[in-house]
Design a protein around this motif. Structure first.
Motif, mmCIF file in Angstrom:
data_model
loop_
_atom_site.group_PDB
_atom_site.id
_atom_site.type_symbol
_atom_site.label_atom_id
_atom_site.label_comp_id
_atom_site.label_asym_id
_atom_site.label_seq_id
_atom_site.Cartn_x
_atom_site.Cartn_y
_atom_site.Cartn_z
ATOM 1 N N UNK A 278 0.856 -1.251 -0.190
ATOM 2 C CA UNK A 278 -0.145 -0.018 -0.073
ATOM 3 C C UNK A 278 0.834 1.255 -0.015
ATOM 4 N N UNK A 279 1.937 1.261 0.792
ATOM 5 C CA UNK A 279 2.842 2.555 0.821
ATOM 6 C C UNK A 279 3.312 2.675 -0.602
ATOM 7 N N UNK A 280 3.772 1.674 -1.213
ATOM 8 C CA UNK A 280 4.635 1.688 -2.392
ATOM 9 C C UNK A 280 3.683 2.285 -3.478
ATOM 10 N N UNK A 281 2.400 1.504 -3.399
ATOM 11 C CA UNK A 281 1.503 2.228 -4.460
ATOM 12 C C UNK A 281 0.960 3.310 -4.260
ATOM 13 N N UNK A 282 0.987 4.050 -2.949
ATOM 14 C CA UNK A 282 0.517 5.249 -2.649
ATOM 15 C C UNK A 282 1.817 6.289 -3.262
#
Length: 145
Positions: free
Chosen positions: A13-17
């Protein structure tokens, strides 16, 4: 503590964000360029939009209220929304609908990903082929077991 931080940073999720923020910034530059270099000059050819910043200004107890500036910001927002919709969203939706129609007609794109249903069907067919006895030449097996 460091292990938890590492898991947090590497969580999908952090990488996607992070990717979304970077792409969003680049996308903002494209939309801003279209609005500033195409749409705004078109509108300015009909009326002076900069005059909205100085329009409808009133003062109460030495505080200035710039209603025209607010109206200008709303108009600018609507212009950006129109550009985003008609330049990006609408063409993408049309492309998706076309791809969906082609897929429903049985035309599959060469890069179409293999789905779980495709894999399960292939496994079923292989298992059936392994379990059925070899057929004699000229004889057909019963379709039902």
């Amino acid at each position: 503590m460091i292990k938890g931080f590492k898991e947090f940073i590497l969580r999908g999720n952090v990488i996607d964000l992070a990717v979304a923020v970077v792409i969003g910034a680049a996308f903002t530059a494209v939309v801003t360029s279209i609005v500033n270099n195409l749409i705004n000059p078109l509108l300015n050819s009909f009326f002076d939009a900069k005059s909205l910043d100085t329009a409808l200004v009133f003062t109460i107890n030495k505080s200035e209220f710039h209603i025209g500036s607010i109206i200008g910001a709303i108009i600018n927002f609507l212009i950006v929304a129109v550009v985003v919709y008609f330049v990006f969203v609408f063409p993408m939706n049309m492309a998706k609908q076309r791809a969906e129609r082609l897929r429903k007609k049985g035309v599959v794109e060469p890069e179409a990903p293999v789905t779980e249903l495709d894999l399960l069907t292939e496994i079923r067919d292989l298992l059936q082929a392994q379990q059925s006895p070899p057929q004699a030449a000229g004889k057909h097996a019963d379709p039902l077991p």
